[in-house]
Enzyme design. Structure first.
Site, PDB file in Angstrom:
ATOM      1  NE  ARG A   1     -96.855  50.061 -45.087  1.00  0.00           N
ATOM      2  CZ  ARG A   1     -96.306  49.203 -45.947  1.00  0.00           C
ATOM      3  NH1 ARG A   1     -95.981  47.989 -45.550  1.00  0.00           N
ATOM      4  NH2 ARG A   1     -96.093  49.548 -47.206  1.00  0.00           N
TER       5      ARG A   1
ATOM      6  CD  GLU B   1     -93.314  47.792 -43.111  1.00  0.00           C
ATOM      7  OE1 GLU B   1     -92.429  47.249 -42.423  1.00  0.00           O
ATOM      8  OE2 GLU B   1     -94.497  47.414 -43.125  1.00  0.00           O
TER       9      GLU B   1
ATOM     10  CG  HIS C   1     -92.445  67.478 -17.770  1.00  0.00           C
ATOM     11  ND1 HIS C   1     -92.075  68.419 -16.833  1.00  0.00           N
ATOM     12  CD2 HIS C   1     -93.784  67.590 -17.906  1.00  0.00           C
ATOM     13  CE1 HIS C   1     -93.147  69.065 -16.400  1.00  0.00           C
ATOM     14  NE2 HIS C   1     -94.197  68.576 -17.042  1.00  0.00           N
TER      15      HIS C   1
END
Length: 548
Positions: free
Chosen positions: A268, A353, A384
């Protein structure tokens, strides 16, 4: 070893929260006319306003006292010096070396890693130049027009997010696509309109054994060979980002076109490495280097700045303040830039993670909250959808608003309207609206009093909802690199204070192991494993219906 919540600094913060929980941010602004100026920071092209938080200078002092008690500054130094701070895997944590544009020596086991980092960058530069210029051609001699990156997790989310964010810098003659999910639909729909003779695949898997990635790669290989009919074509249409030369060669990829990286690069945190090859192909190596330079600028800020002025450290500590003392369980990332639409998903992996852990580095179970749930969508779409919950729900949801002063697409008055919403939302979340204000507004509009008194309860906003505002002049490779590095170091800060290892991910292993057992049963058409009653019943149903 004692847990962090047993320290006097933690106890002081708990007592401080008890005193702060009923304080209104508006009162803090009224009491300190320079609050906005004093709670603003600039670093690496980013402008941060953190004044709309339920904190005072005393709060920040106490948070920094906690950071010092756990030696955050020492841990920062150890990471940058290449010590094996990933204790469970006995590895250094050196994504910062991948973007070390100063070329300052960084040692691992006494060896400077920078020469090897630079060597891979040079190989990437050569390859990228050949593909983008048209020198590299496919098996039939045609120019490459489409690149498909096959990877998952960090081998997909980072490059995918960056390529989308830097779309204005991409070449129109080279399109980049991403396939990650082992659901065959992802691959089939991606290649449906591509020309095999003009398509290049990047297979990104360190071990070249990742189930999802290699399943997709094998099917992509079959798709290519069905069209071109010659196994020699694989070497012209596939390259690898891996360290397993034997398996890469067995697949049919020339190992001269294999780009490696190191065990001190976590998945990552790997977009800065050869995993970023699709980024470099999309925007060019020079722009990729600008991305690295922006991240390096934030690294240097994080490494050298005093904690009171350290942007990632302060944001990590303020996030911890809400998670551990105010009871917040989630953190929203709300980019007001359509180009950053994949940033929340990318940070989900980066944060959850890394810090989704329940034991300390020493293996002691914690009894305090660690990683929050990270989520979000771009504005104004989110307004919205889920902003209702942030404004009037019963949970505190700290939120980061991220925007650019200038857009790459200045269409009419779109960007002023867009950013007006950015500023209005943070103001509304802080100020709220009282019952009396809502009532007066409706009465002034001529509404009948009984109806107005009823509706005023529904049109009241509690306010006092915390936000951070991050602005940049324009979303560029440099500012994007700085932004991603900012969040990496924010995550690091929280992991250090919580005493956990942010750089392993054992939580993904058990499901993988069980999936292999179940896959064998599905292939055999019979459930034989020692499953719980629910799983066994579901598998029986699935297998019967597949047969039918």
């Amino acid at each position: 070893m004692s847990l962090v919540n047993e320290t006097t600094q933690w106890q002081a913060l708990q007592a401080h929260w008890d005193a702060m929980k009923d304080v209104r941010m508006q009162d803090l602004f009224a009491a300190d006319r320079r609050r906005a100026q004093s709670m603003t920071l600039e670093a690496a092209g980013l402008h941060l306003d953190y004044s709309k938080n339920l904190v005072t200078p005393e709060t920040l002092d106490k948070l920094i006292d906690l950071a010092k008690a756990v030696d955050l500054e020492g841990w920062i130094r150890r990471m940058f010096e290449g010590e094996p701070i990933n204790s469970t895997e006995r590895r250094a944590v050196l994504h910062i070396a991948l973007r070390n544009r100063s070329n300052r020596p960084i040692l691992v086991d006494g060896q400077d890693v920078m020469p090897e980092v630079n060597k891979v960058l040079a190989r990437m530069e050569s390859f990228v130049g050949r593909v983008r210029s048209g020198e590299w051609t496919g098996h039939t001699g045609e120019r490459i027009t489409d690149v498909v990156n096959i990877g998952i997790g960090g081998s997909n989310l980072g490059p995918k997010m960056i390529c989308a964010a830097l779309a204005p810098y991409q070449s129109e003659s080279l399109r980049v696509h991403f396939v990650s999910n082992v659901d065959g639909t992802h691959l089939v729909e991606t290649v449906r309109h591509l020309d095999p003779a003009r398509t290049l695949f990047i297979v990104a898997s360190k071990t070249f054994t990742t189930q999802e990635t290699m399943t997709n790669a094998a099917s992509a290989r079959e798709w290519l060979l069905a069209a071109l009919g010659d196994s020699a074509a694989v070497a012209r249409h596939f390259v690898a980002v891996s360290t397993n030369a034997e398996k890469v060669a067995a697949f049919g990829i020339d190992t001269a076109n294999m780009f490696g990286f190191w065990d001190w690069v976590g998945g990552r945190y790997s977009l800065w490495s050869a995993i970023g090859l699709p980024i470099a192909l999309a925007v060019g190596l020079d722009r990729f280097l600008e991305l690295l330079e922006g991240a390096h600028a934030m690294d240097e800020h994080f490494r050298t700045a005093d904690l009171h002025e350290n942007m990632p450290a302060l944001m990590g500590l303020i996030g911890l303040w809400y998670a551990n003392f105010a009871g917040a369980r989630t953190h929203a990332v709300l980019p007001y830039d359509q180009s950053l639409r994949f940033l929340p998903a990318y940070l989900q992996q980066g944060d959850m993670e890394s810090n989704g852990k329940g034991v300390t580095r020493e293996g002691v179970a914690v009894d305090y909250s660690t990683g929050p749930v990270v989520w979000g969508e771009p504005g104004t779409d989110g307004q919205h959808a889920f902003y209702q919950l942030i404004h009037q729900g019963t949970q505190m949801i700290p939120a980061d608003f991220i925007g650019a002063i200038h857009s790459h697409n200045e269409l009419g008055d779109h960007h002023p309207k867009f950013m007006a919403n950015f500023f209005a939302q943070t103001e509304a979340l802080m100020r709220g609206r009282t019952y009396d204000e809502a009532l007066a507004e409706m009465l002034d509009a001529g509404m009948e009093e009984e109806r107005a008194r009823f509706l005023a309860h529904h049109r009241t906003f509690p306010g006092n909802r915390p936000t951070n505002s991050i602005l940049m002049d324009r979303l560029t490779p440099h500012t994007l690199g700085a932004l991603v590095a900012f969040y990496e170091h924010r995550i690091f800060t929280q992991g250090i204070v919580w005493g956990i290892n942010s750089f392993d991910q054992w939580g993904v292993e058990l499901g993988k192991k069980l999936a292999n057992v179940i896959l064998d049963e599905i292939r055999a058409g019979k459930v034989t494993g020692d499953h719980d009653a629910s799983t066994r019943a579901l598998l029986d149903h699935f297998i019967r219906r597949r047969k039918g």
